[in-house]
Write an enzyme that holds these catalytic residues in place. Structure first.
Site, PDB file in Angstrom:
ATOM      1  N   GLY A   1       2.650 -14.669   0.312  1.00 13.50           N
ATOM      2  CA  GLY A   1       1.485 -13.808   0.135  1.00 13.50           C
ATOM      3  C   GLY A   1       0.855 -14.019  -1.223  1.00 13.50           C
TER       4      GLY A   1
ATOM      5  CB  CYS B   1       8.598   0.175  -5.729  1.00 15.66           C
ATOM      6  SG  CYS B   1       8.072   1.733  -5.030  1.00 15.66           S
TER       7      CYS B   1
ATOM      8  CB  VAL C   1       9.994   9.766  -3.176  1.00 15.58           C
ATOM      9  CG1 VAL C   1      11.493  10.048  -3.105  1.00 15.58           C
ATOM     10  CG2 VAL C   1       9.755   8.281  -3.338  1.00 15.58           C
TER      11      VAL C   1
ATOM     12  CE  LYS D   1      14.340   1.794  -5.194  1.00 17.05           C
ATOM     13  NZ  LYS D   1      13.592   2.982  -4.981  1.00 17.05           N
TER      14      LYS D   1
ATOM     15  CE  LYS E   1       0.800  15.897  -3.691  1.00 15.25           C
ATOM     16  NZ  LYS E   1       1.542  15.035  -4.620  1.00 15.25           N
TER      17      LYS E   1
HETATM   18  C1  UGA Z   1       9.747  -1.261  -1.894  1.00 17.53           C
HETATM   19  C2  UGA Z   1      11.087  -1.532  -1.185  1.00 17.53           C
HETATM   20  O1  UGA Z   1      10.872  -2.390  -0.062  1.00 17.53           O
HETATM   21  C3  UGA Z   1      11.727  -0.222  -0.704  1.00 17.53           C
HETATM   22  O2  UGA Z   1      12.994  -0.480  -0.138  1.00 17.53           O
HETATM   23  C4  UGA Z   1      11.886   0.707  -1.910  1.00 17.53           C
HETATM   24  O3  UGA Z   1      12.441   1.957  -1.553  1.00 17.53           O
HETATM   25  C5  UGA Z   1      10.508   0.953  -2.515  1.00 17.53           C
HETATM   26  O4  UGA Z   1       9.967  -0.309  -2.936  1.00 17.53           O
HETATM   27  C6  UGA Z   1      10.679   1.875  -3.695  1.00 17.53           C
HETATM   28  O5  UGA Z   1      11.317   1.469  -4.683  1.00 17.53           O
HETATM   29  O6  UGA Z   1      10.291   3.044  -3.608  1.00 17.53           O
HETATM   30  P1  UGA Z   1       7.219  -0.781  -1.099  1.00 17.53           P
HETATM   31  O7  UGA Z   1       6.845  -0.751  -2.538  1.00 17.53           O
HETATM   32  O8  UGA Z   1       6.700   0.284  -0.190  1.00 17.53           O
HETATM   33  O9  UGA Z   1       8.834  -0.732  -0.926  1.00 17.53           O
HETATM   34  O10 UGA Z   1       6.708  -2.176  -0.570  1.00 17.53           O
HETATM   35  P2  UGA Z   1       7.329  -3.395   0.257  1.00 17.53           P
HETATM   36  O11 UGA Z   1       7.129  -3.205   1.699  1.00 17.53           O
HETATM   37  O12 UGA Z   1       8.687  -3.693  -0.215  1.00 17.53           O
HETATM   38  O13 UGA Z   1       6.342  -4.557  -0.236  1.00 17.53           O
HETATM   39  C7  UGA Z   1       6.310  -4.952  -1.610  1.00 17.53           C
HETATM   40  C8  UGA Z   1       5.335  -6.078  -1.818  1.00 17.53           C
HETATM   41  O14 UGA Z   1       5.841  -7.287  -1.257  1.00 17.53           O
HETATM   42  C9  UGA Z   1       3.960  -5.862  -1.182  1.00 17.53           C
HETATM   43  O15 UGA Z   1       2.974  -6.306  -2.091  1.00 17.53           O
HETATM   44  C10 UGA Z   1       4.008  -6.724   0.072  1.00 17.53           C
HETATM   45  O16 UGA Z   1       2.755  -7.148   0.513  1.00 17.53           O
HETATM   46  C11 UGA Z   1       4.864  -7.878  -0.416  1.00 17.53           C
HETATM   47  N1  UGA Z   1       5.554  -8.604   0.672  1.00 17.53           N
HETATM   48  C12 UGA Z   1       6.502  -7.985   1.426  1.00 17.53           C
HETATM   49  C13 UGA Z   1       5.256  -9.948   0.913  1.00 17.53           C
HETATM   50  O17 UGA Z   1       4.403 -10.555   0.208  1.00 17.53           O
HETATM   51  N2  UGA Z   1       5.933 -10.614   1.878  1.00 17.53           N
HETATM   52  C14 UGA Z   1       6.875 -10.020   2.651  1.00 17.53           C
HETATM   53  O18 UGA Z   1       7.476 -10.708   3.526  1.00 17.53           O
HETATM   54  C15 UGA Z   1       7.173  -8.671   2.411  1.00 17.53           C
END
Ligand code: UGA
Length: 451
Positions: free
Chosen positions: A257, A264, A14, A208, A38
């Protein structure tokens, strides 16, 4: 001429993304981190995190003189051009889940302790990390400064597309009890032209959690619906396509999935449950969202058991399984709260012998050798080696390369021709042509339900 002088404390995904992107918007940015090694690497342009476009942006902004790195928040204060003071301080430090699901704010507290008294009058302190409702108020109390405003400006970046999300946001959220400070923070992003929600600090903080928990709920719903599809002979991809055309639902975030993971969603769902508990609110919907996700992992193990032994209660003892993909999702090397690793642990408990492959760990970092195992799962150099002698191949992360693997080569490497695709990404017809039995989630015709 710089737009604003911005100090960013914490160079995790971030903080580093915020720093590099704000610099690209024309601000003078100094990023501080307590990890001297780092900082040294960042100065040399070495970015440890796998984040498309980030290393390039860091290099570009560093050489343009808009982005610098220092050790410690104190050092950042004196590092702006002509020794002028920072105007905005972004807190991007970790807020891990502490005991009972409450976020641990020690890193925020220590930054305030270190530089709070040194900030110039009129500085705006911005909480970027995901923090419990009330943290802006708590930060203001810790600061004990009536001339320094505190603003909540949550980030909505996804790992693997953080730069893109930062520079093309769906919205900017800025919350504060000080309107002028909130507007100054919103103005940092003005060039992006995104819809901006100006609100109070508590609403911004809650927003959030509300967003991440809604996304988690959407995914648990889809995973539950996939299970129902299996039981009634329907197909989840047709169902989600159909409902997704409804603009109130939308096509995004509807892929079933092995359960949602990462740094997060799991943390934030537990934290919001904690917020609800302390507010004496029984948030049943959120609890069910989390429980459905925990159950999803066991459900995958049950699928493996049924596919390999033909029985729901069959033994996986000494059964060799290949695990393709160990990160929590594709496009990242992040293993935090990865469903793949949780499933691996359950399979190991059941006596299975595991071999993993993940494209994120084919090369070592910063010249080091690649890891030979992750969380007790020995790593193979490629998918075919992982599949050698396996009684089933599990696809656990949606890496695009798994779609285009030469599955006929995998078919000749395995002991038994079973592929359990927990992401529904590999075309079942391709698998069948290669002589492999395809088992997905909620798919018509996979036929893995009946015993
Ligand atoms: C998530 C949110 O999407 C962001 O908007 C937020 O800013 C972020 O957390 C945070 O709080 O910092 P992220 O943790 O990078 O982002 O991951 P995602 O892309 O949201 O995926 C989360 C989980 O859901 C993963 O395990 C992914 O594989 C799963 N997922 C996602 C599915 O199983 N199916 C989907 O259709 C989408």
């Amino acid at each position: 001429m710089f737009a604003r002088r911005v100090m960013v404390v914490g160079t995790g995904y971030v903080g580093l993304t915020t720093g590099a992107c704000l610099a690209s918007l024309g601000h003078e940015v100094v990023c501080a981190d307590i990890d001297a090694a780092k900082v040294e690497r960042l100065r040399r342009g070495v970015v440890d995190i796998v984040e498309p476009g980030l290393a390039e942006l860091v290099a570009e902004q560093t050489s343009a003189g808009r982005l610098t790195f220092v050790v410690g928040a104190g050092a950042a204060l004196g590092s702006f051009e002509d020794s002028r003071p920072a105007e905005v301080l972004f807190l991007c430090v970790p807020t891990p889940m502490g005991a009972g699901g409450v976020a641990d704010l020690r890193a925020v507290e220590s930054v305030i302790e270190e530089v709070g008294a040194e900030l110039a009058a009129g500085t705006v302190v911005v909480n970027k990390s995901t923090v419990p409702v009330g943290t802006a108020a708590r930060t203001a109390e810790l600061l004990e400064r009536t001339d320094v405003a505190v603003v909540s400006n949550p980030e909505f970046l996804r790992e693997g597309s953080a730069v893109k999300d930062f520079l093309g946001p769906d919205r900017i959220v800025v919350g504060s009890d000080n309107q002028d400070a909130a507007e100054r923070v919103a103005a940092l992003y003005a060039r992006l032209g995104a819809p901006t929600v100006l609100t109070d600090a508590a609403s911004a903080e809650l927003m959030k959690y509300a967003a991440n928990c809604f996304l988690a709920m959407k995914l648990s719903y889809v995973n539950a619906m996939a299970e129902l599809c299996e039981r009634v002979g329907a197909d989840i991809s047709d169902v989600t396509e159909g409902i997704g055309y409804d603009r109130r639902i939308g096509q995004a975030f509807l892929s079933p999935g092995p359960g949602w993971g990462g740094s997060c969603l799991p943390k934030d769902t537990h934290a919001l449950l904690q917020v609800a508990d302390s507010a004496d609110f029984e948030f049943r919907l959120l609890r069910a969202t989390i429980d459905t996700n925990t159950r999803q992992r066991q459900r995958i193990v049950d699928k493996v058991r049924l596919a390999v032994t033909g029985k729901r209660t069959g033994s996986l003892s000494r059964v060799r399984l290949a695990l393709l993909g160990l990160t929590f999702k594709a496009g990242t090397d992040d293993l935090r709260d990865s469903p793949a690793l949780a499933i691996a642990a359950l399979l190991r408990q059941a006596g299975a012998e595991l071999v993993g492959f993940d494209p994120a760990f084919v090369e070592g970092k910063d010249g080091a050798a690649p890891p030979t195992e992750i969380d007790g799962v020995p790593l193979a150099a490629d998918a075919v080696s992982a599949a050698q002698g396996a009684e089933a191949v599990l696809v656990l992360t949606e890496w695009p390369m798994f779609r285009t693997l030469d599955w006929s080569v995998i078919a000749s490497a395995v002991k038994r021709p079973i592929v359990i695709d927990t992401r529904n990404i590999v075309d079942p017809a391709t698998l069948r042509r290669a002589g492999l039995t395809a088992v997905g989630l909620g798919r018509r015709g996979d036929g893995d339900v009946a015993e």
